[in-house]
Write an enzyme that holds these catalytic residues in place. Structure first.
Site, mmCIF file in Angstrom:
data_model
loop_
_atom_site.group_PDB
_atom_site.id
_atom_site.type_symbol
_atom_site.label_atom_id
_atom_site.label_comp_id
_atom_site.label_asym_id
_atom_site.label_seq_id
_atom_site.Cartn_x
_atom_site.Cartn_y
_atom_site.Cartn_z
ATOM 1 N N CYS B 12 0.772 -1.246 -0.215
ATOM 2 C CA CYS B 12 -0.132 -0.096 0.044
ATOM 3 C C CYS B 12 0.808 1.376 -0.018
ATOM 4 O O CYS B 12 2.039 1.038 0.309
ATOM 5 C CB CYS B 12 -0.817 0.028 1.280
ATOM 6 S SG CYS B 12 -0.107 0.299 2.838
ATOM 7 N N CYS B 15 3.549 1.722 2.594
ATOM 8 C CA CYS B 15 5.041 1.211 2.664
ATOM 9 C C CYS B 15 5.769 1.954 1.561
ATOM 10 O O CYS B 15 7.091 1.860 1.915
ATOM 11 C CB CYS B 15 4.666 -0.293 2.154
ATOM 12 S SG CYS B 15 3.202 -0.895 3.044
#
Lengths: 354, 86
Positions: B12, B15
């Site tokens: 996502c 990250c």
């Protein structure tokens, strides 16, 4: 003058950082309050004086709505997210997991739902969190109570509801959200569907990250909360603008009661339809609520639109897809069915009561 | 000397943000550290992470569920702790 202010701050921060941090926060809160209270007057002046629009006209009403609601919602978002993030910094998922391990149903569900609201949670954490909880002996139903409460009773949704409908609706939303989380968790627990969790989850031996809530100074805590707040508001503000924009158009241009037929209280099928519509949609609470508010203005029933909102936020297709990695389809189906049923009930309840 | 910094996540954008910040700080400090982006689904469980993204330095979990700021990362990689000493 800014140089003098900077010098003052650096000296103060050097002498007593904690007090300085609190001083800044209190000053910011006071400024926030002043800004918030002057908004209605400012918006009216801007729309009807500066832009010279006519009160009561389509354009006038739309612009007034927009000019008032955008800063109001943004202020509310900033203030409350900062507050909530600061409160949340006292909790951690590891601590929650320890608190919930081995708790019985009923009590455990209530605790889990409450903790779901307070514990910091992001939707990408759903899978590791689920596994971590289950491995630590938290009953399946209790884990679900947590997983339902966390995204549903999210502070952005509550803030927006408060800002647009007042504290009673916001409080009712929180209360029913928690209720759905608790009851749905109990029901799922009773179904004893542990067999429908993917097998590897039971086989994995969970490592221990050894993290806990950190001991933070206030100045660090506030700094982190402010970082988080900026991140969240930075991500959400375009949705707010678009949502309020659409809401403003509906507010100014759609005639009263135009929607009463399809979305009003008497259209009994509108509640389940709203929930069904909400499942595949994935949106920020921030964007959806202003539209919801304007729809209600035009005759849609409160329960119907709230049911729609809850199902958009709590039953998001992306989250289901992520959860598919750890849950077999039957359990996911059961999860969706139970939560959807709860939301539908709440929708009818709101339609009756409000 | 830090040999490996690992960012654990499912891909996502948080990250990605953390990965980008870590790479930036490693470069600005001139460290010879390998930065690993770990998208393996089993990794969070292996390390006992309850939140993502997870940040590991030389195999030890340093943070989970937070995207650290560039200042914190710089302090962390320079002094070994993100929190400034009192």
């Amino acid at each position: 003058m800014t140089v003098a202010v900077k010098q003052f701050y650096t000296r103060a921060a050097g002498r007593n950082p904690e007090l300085t941090a609190w001083g800044i926060v209190i000053l910011a809160a006071a400024l926030w309050w002043i800004a918030y209270r002057s908004l209605p007057a400012l918006a009216a002046w801007l729309t009807f004086h500066l832009f010279g629009l006519t009160p009561g006209s389509h354009l006038g009403e739309s612009v007034a709505f927009f000019v008032y609601d955008v800063p109001k919602i943004l202020l509310l978002l900033t203030g409350v997210i900062f507050l909530v993030t600061t409160l949340r910094s006292f909790f951690s998922p590891e601590q929650t997991r320890r608190l919930l391990g081995g708790k019985r149903q009923g009590v455990g569900n209530g605790l889990a739902a409450g903790l779901g609201v307070i514990t910091p949670f992001c939707s990408c954490s759903a899978v590791p969190l689920f596994i971590g909880f289950v491995e630590a002996g938290v009953p399946l139903g209790v884990t679900f109570s947590f997983l339902i409460a966390a995204p549903m009773v999210n502070e952005v949704a509550v803030i927006m509801l408060f800002g647009l409908f007042g504290w009673q609706v916001a409080a009712l939303y929180m209360a029913t959200g928690l209720l759905i989380a608790i009851v749905a968790g109990i029901v799922i627990g009773r179904l004893h569907m542990e067999g429908y969790v993917e097998d590897f989850v039971w086989q994995i031996k969970l490592g221990d990250a050894g993290l806990g809530p950190e001991k933070l100074t206030w100045s660090l805590r506030f700094a982190r909360s402010w970082e988080s707040t900026k991140q969240i508001v930075g991500k959400v503000w375009p949705y707010v603008l678009v949502g309020i924009g659409i809401g403003a158009l509906i507010h100014g241009y759609v005639p009263e009661d135009a929607l009463a037929g399809i979305l009003g209280k008497d259209a009994w099928w509108s509640v389940p339809a709203a929930v069904a519509l909400g499942v595949p949609l994935y949106s920020n609470a921030a964007g959806v609520i202003p539209i919801v508010s304007a729809l209600m203005d035009k005759g849609a029933a409160m329960g119907t639109v709230l049911a729609f909102m809850m199902s958009v936020v709590a039953l998001s297709l992306p989250e289901m897809i992520i959860l598919r990695r750890v849950l077999k389809p039957q359990l996911i189906a059961a999860f969706i069915a139970v939560v959807a049923a709860g939301i539908i009930l709440v929708g009818y309840l709101f339609n009756l009561v409000v | 000397m830090i040999s490996e910094i690992r960012i654990v996540g499912f891909g996502c954008h948080r990250c990605a943000d953390l990965h980008q910040r870590v790479t930036q700080v490693v470069q600005s400090l001139g460290l010879e550290t390998t930065v690993v982006r770990d998208n393996d689904m089993l990794s969070p469980m292996r390390y006992g992470l309850l939140g993502l993204p997870g940040l590991l330095i030389d195999g030890k979990v340093v943070s989970a569920g937070r995207v650290l700021s560039v200042e914190e990362l710089t302090r962390l990689l320079k002094h070994g702790q993100p929190i400034p000493p009192r």
